[in-house]
Write a protein that holds these residues in place. Sequence first.
Motif, PDB file in Angstrom:
ATOM      1  N   HIS A   1       1.517   2.018 -17.706  1.00 19.83           N
ATOM      2  CA  HIS A   1       0.293   2.618 -17.157  1.00 19.83           C
ATOM      3  C   HIS A   1      -0.949   1.968 -17.751  1.00 19.83           C
ATOM      4  O   HIS A   1      -1.954   1.783 -17.053  1.00 19.83           O
ATOM      5  CB  HIS A   1       0.282   4.129 -17.432  1.00 19.83           C
ATOM      6  N   LYS A   2      -0.888   1.613 -19.009  1.00 19.58           N
ATOM      7  CA  LYS A   2      -2.026   0.965 -19.670  1.00 19.58           C
ATOM      8  C   LYS A   2      -2.436  -0.310 -18.939  1.00 19.58           C
ATOM      9  O   LYS A   2      -3.622  -0.619 -18.819  1.00 19.58           O
ATOM     10  CB  LYS A   2      -1.657   0.655 -21.124  1.00 19.58           C
ATOM     11  N   ARG A   3      -1.455  -1.042 -18.450  1.00 18.24           N
ATOM     12  CA  ARG A   3      -1.719  -2.317 -17.779  1.00 18.24           C
ATOM     13  C   ARG A   3      -1.866  -2.166 -16.270  1.00 18.24           C
ATOM     14  O   ARG A   3      -2.492  -3.006 -15.609  1.00 18.24           O
ATOM     15  CB  ARG A   3      -0.587  -3.296 -18.106  1.00 18.24           C
ATOM     16  N   PHE A   4      -1.268  -1.113 -15.723  1.00 23.58           N
ATOM     17  CA  PHE A   4      -1.306  -0.866 -14.271  1.00 23.58           C
ATOM     18  C   PHE A   4      -1.660   0.607 -14.053  1.00 23.58           C
ATOM     19  O   PHE A   4      -0.766   1.454 -13.918  1.00 23.58           O
ATOM     20  CB  PHE A   4       0.056  -1.198 -13.640  1.00 23.58           C
ATOM     21  N   PRO A   5      -2.946   0.930 -14.026  1.00 24.35           N
ATOM     22  CA  PRO A   5      -3.375   2.339 -13.962  1.00 24.35           C
ATOM     23  C   PRO A   5      -2.912   3.084 -12.717  1.00 24.35           C
ATOM     24  O   PRO A   5      -2.914   4.332 -12.721  1.00 24.35           O
ATOM     25  CB  PRO A   5      -4.908   2.230 -14.002  1.00 24.35           C
ATOM     26  N   HIS A   6      -2.530   2.365 -11.667  1.00 26.71           N
ATOM     27  CA  HIS A   6      -2.027   3.040 -10.463  1.00 26.71           C
ATOM     28  C   HIS A   6      -0.532   3.364 -10.587  1.00 26.71           C
ATOM     29  O   HIS A   6       0.054   3.880  -9.636  1.00 26.71           O
ATOM     30  CB  HIS A   6      -2.300   2.203  -9.207  1.00 26.71           C
ATOM     31  N   PHE A   7       0.053   3.103 -11.755  1.00 26.10           N
ATOM     32  CA  PHE A   7       1.427   3.505 -12.052  1.00 26.10           C
ATOM     33  C   PHE A   7       1.364   4.651 -13.063  1.00 26.10           C
ATOM     34  O   PHE A   7       0.845   4.485 -14.169  1.00 26.10           O
ATOM     35  CB  PHE A   7       2.220   2.329 -12.627  1.00 26.10           C
ATOM     36  N   ASN A   8       1.908   5.806 -12.667  1.00 26.19           N
ATOM     37  CA  ASN A   8       1.847   7.013 -13.495  1.00 26.19           C
ATOM     38  C   ASN A   8       3.247   7.576 -13.711  1.00 26.19           C
ATOM     39  O   ASN A   8       4.095   7.521 -12.806  1.00 26.19           O
ATOM     40  CB  ASN A   8       0.967   8.067 -12.830  1.00 26.19           C
TER      41      ASN A   8
ATOM     42  N   LEU B   1       8.313  -3.418  -9.820  1.00 23.68           N
ATOM     43  CA  LEU B   1       7.500  -2.933  -8.704  1.00 23.68           C
ATOM     44  C   LEU B   1       6.016  -3.214  -8.912  1.00 23.68           C
ATOM     45  O   LEU B   1       5.248  -3.247  -7.942  1.00 23.68           O
ATOM     46  CB  LEU B   1       7.701  -1.431  -8.493  1.00 23.68           C
ATOM     47  N   THR B   2       5.580  -3.412 -10.163  1.00 24.41           N
ATOM     48  CA  THR B   2       4.166  -3.706 -10.409  1.00 24.41           C
ATOM     49  C   THR B   2       3.743  -5.005  -9.722  1.00 24.41           C
ATOM     50  O   THR B   2       2.547  -5.227  -9.501  1.00 24.41           O
ATOM     51  CB  THR B   2       3.864  -3.811 -11.919  1.00 24.41           C
ATOM     52  N   LYS B   3       4.683  -5.849  -9.357  1.00 20.35           N
ATOM     53  CA  LYS B   3       4.379  -7.096  -8.656  1.00 20.35           C
ATOM     54  C   LYS B   3       4.174  -6.871  -7.163  1.00 20.35           C
ATOM     55  O   LYS B   3       3.730  -7.783  -6.451  1.00 20.35           O
ATOM     56  CB  LYS B   3       5.506  -8.115  -8.857  1.00 20.35           C
ATOM     57  N   HIS B   4       4.523  -5.677  -6.677  1.00 16.46           N
ATOM     58  CA  HIS B   4       4.545  -5.438  -5.238  1.00 16.46           C
ATOM     59  C   HIS B   4       3.600  -4.331  -4.765  1.00 16.46           C
ATOM     60  O   HIS B   4       3.217  -4.318  -3.593  1.00 16.46           O
ATOM     61  CB  HIS B   4       5.971  -5.078  -4.798  1.00 16.46           C
ATOM     62  N   ILE B   5       3.258  -3.381  -5.619  1.00 13.57           N
ATOM     63  CA  ILE B   5       2.445  -2.231  -5.227  1.00 13.57           C
ATOM     64  C   ILE B   5       1.033  -2.374  -5.782  1.00 13.57           C
ATOM     65  O   ILE B   5       0.853  -2.502  -7.003  1.00 13.57           O
ATOM     66  CB  ILE B   5       3.077  -0.912  -5.730  1.00 13.57           C
ATOM     67  N   ASN B   6       0.049  -2.352  -4.897  1.00 18.17           N
ATOM     68  CA  ASN B   6      -1.349  -2.514  -5.294  1.00 18.17           C
ATOM     69  C   ASN B   6      -2.195  -1.399  -4.690  1.00 18.17           C
ATOM     70  O   ASN B   6      -1.881  -0.890  -3.611  1.00 18.17           O
ATOM     71  CB  ASN B   6      -1.882  -3.871  -4.820  1.00 18.17           C
ATOM     72  N   PRO B   7      -3.304  -1.013  -5.351  1.00 18.92           N
ATOM     73  CA  PRO B   7      -4.199  -0.015  -4.771  1.00 18.92           C
ATOM     74  C   PRO B   7      -4.679  -0.476  -3.378  1.00 18.92           C
ATOM     75  O   PRO B   7      -4.904  -1.666  -3.177  1.00 18.92           O
ATOM     76  CB  PRO B   7      -5.365   0.036  -5.770  1.00 18.92           C
ATOM     77  N   PRO B   8      -4.768   0.441  -2.394  1.00 18.60           N
ATOM     78  CA  PRO B   8      -4.690   1.897  -2.568  1.00 18.60           C
ATOM     79  C   PRO B   8      -3.270   2.445  -2.676  1.00 18.60           C
ATOM     80  O   PRO B   8      -3.080   3.652  -2.718  1.00 18.60           O
ATOM     81  CB  PRO B   8      -5.370   2.425  -1.308  1.00 18.60           C
TER      82      PRO B   8
ATOM     83  N   THR C   1       0.812  -1.227   0.000  1.00 16.48           N
ATOM     84  CA  THR C   1       0.000   0.000   0.000  1.00 16.48           C
ATOM     85  C   THR C   1       0.841   1.270   0.000  1.00 16.48           C
ATOM     86  O   THR C   1       0.299   2.369   0.157  1.00 16.48           O
ATOM     87  CB  THR C   1      -0.934   0.011   1.213  1.00 16.48           C
ATOM     88  N   ASP C   2       2.148   1.157  -0.181  1.00 16.77           N
ATOM     89  CA  ASP C   2       3.015   2.342  -0.226  1.00 16.77           C
ATOM     90  C   ASP C   2       2.648   3.249  -1.388  1.00 16.77           C
ATOM     91  O   ASP C   2       2.344   2.773  -2.491  1.00 16.77           O
ATOM     92  CB  ASP C   2       4.485   1.939  -0.379  1.00 16.77           C
ATOM     93  N   ARG C   3       2.707   4.553  -1.143  1.00 18.92           N
ATOM     94  CA  ARG C   3       2.739   5.535  -2.225  1.00 18.92           C
ATOM     95  C   ARG C   3       4.208   5.767  -2.538  1.00 18.92           C
ATOM     96  O   ARG C   3       4.954   6.271  -1.705  1.00 18.92           O
ATOM     97  CB  ARG C   3       2.060   6.843  -1.811  1.00 18.92           C
ATOM     98  N   VAL C   4       4.622   5.414  -3.739  1.00 20.26           N
ATOM     99  CA  VAL C   4       6.034   5.407  -4.125  1.00 20.26           C
ATOM    100  C   VAL C   4       6.318   6.508  -5.127  1.00 20.26           C
ATOM    101  O   VAL C   4       5.587   6.675  -6.112  1.00 20.26           O
ATOM    102  CB  VAL C   4       6.421   4.041  -4.735  1.00 20.26           C
ATOM    103  N   LEU C   5       7.393   7.261  -4.887  1.00 13.32           N
ATOM    104  CA  LEU C   5       7.900   8.237  -5.854  1.00 13.32           C
ATOM    105  C   LEU C   5       9.247   7.748  -6.354  1.00 13.32           C
ATOM    106  O   LEU C   5      10.174   7.533  -5.570  1.00 13.32           O
ATOM    107  CB  LEU C   5       8.054   9.612  -5.205  1.00 13.32           C
ATOM    108  N   ASP C   6       9.351   7.574  -7.660  1.00 12.99           N
ATOM    109  CA  ASP C   6      10.591   7.136  -8.302  1.00 12.99           C
ATOM    110  C   ASP C   6      11.155   8.321  -9.079  1.00 12.99           C
ATOM    111  O   ASP C   6      10.647   8.688 -10.140  1.00 12.99           O
ATOM    112  CB  ASP C   6      10.281   5.961  -9.234  1.00 12.99           C
TER     113      ASP C   6
END
Length: 263
Positions: free
Chosen positions: A102-109, A74-81, A57-62
């Motif tokens: 982003h197309k596949r993981f909308p919570h990644f921007n 990271l898409t394997k580890h970070i999920n909404p919220p 549930t981390d909000r991550v800034l890269d």
Amino acid sequence: MKNIIPLSVIDQLEIITGERDVLTPPSRMIFIGDGDFKKVGEITVSHIKDLVGLNATDRVLDVGSGIGRVAIPLTKHINPPGGYDGIEIVKEGVDWCNKEVHKRFPHFNFHHLNVYNKMYNPKGTMQGHELRFPFESSTFDLVILNSVFTHMLEADFERYLAEISRVLKKGARGYITMFLLNEESRRLNAQGKNKYDRQLTPFTDKTMVHLQDLPESMIAFDETYAREAFAKAGLTIKNIQFGNWCGRDNTVDYQDLLSITKN
């Protein structure tokens, strides 16, 4: 006239022949680092988990998200919220990540910041020391900077630290890789022990660089100065695992790995 194969066809052929999958960028577009794209990304995420922890549930800034080398594993580890925001100065990397990740993981921007860097974005219209991140204060639980400060001059370094501190929540963690100059690394550099023959020479009283005419290619900061800069920004360096860039033995990685917290 010879027929020219469109780049899009070449990119698709890499997928058809199994050279890459849809979440690996075309080889011609990879502009960050050496080695196997996916393996290096997985190793980086492993270091992040070991050094500072990683919660779903981390909000991550890269900062310096490149072309998704860290974002993709990271898409394997970070999920909404939870969610991820990457900022990058090379627009092509941002565009590819928004199109494919982003197309596949909308919570990644992914966000483009047109910041000048002599090596990576010489046509940038914004100076790093004038930058403001496009996020509200106290937004993120975790910040990642993988080989970003290794390509940044002092004024930009200090500004980025201030902005990192602003957008982190109190108690948030950070994973940062860079090159630090101390008694050991200076001695090994003077002895010519640096890996890949990347000998450093003084650039300012606080930095050494590999190429005087292109300092952004590899910059090392005096450790005392770096610690003071972090502290001034309200960030505490909790631990450093020194790397083998200067010729050390028995290290975890090439660069120095820093774990930090927001005061």
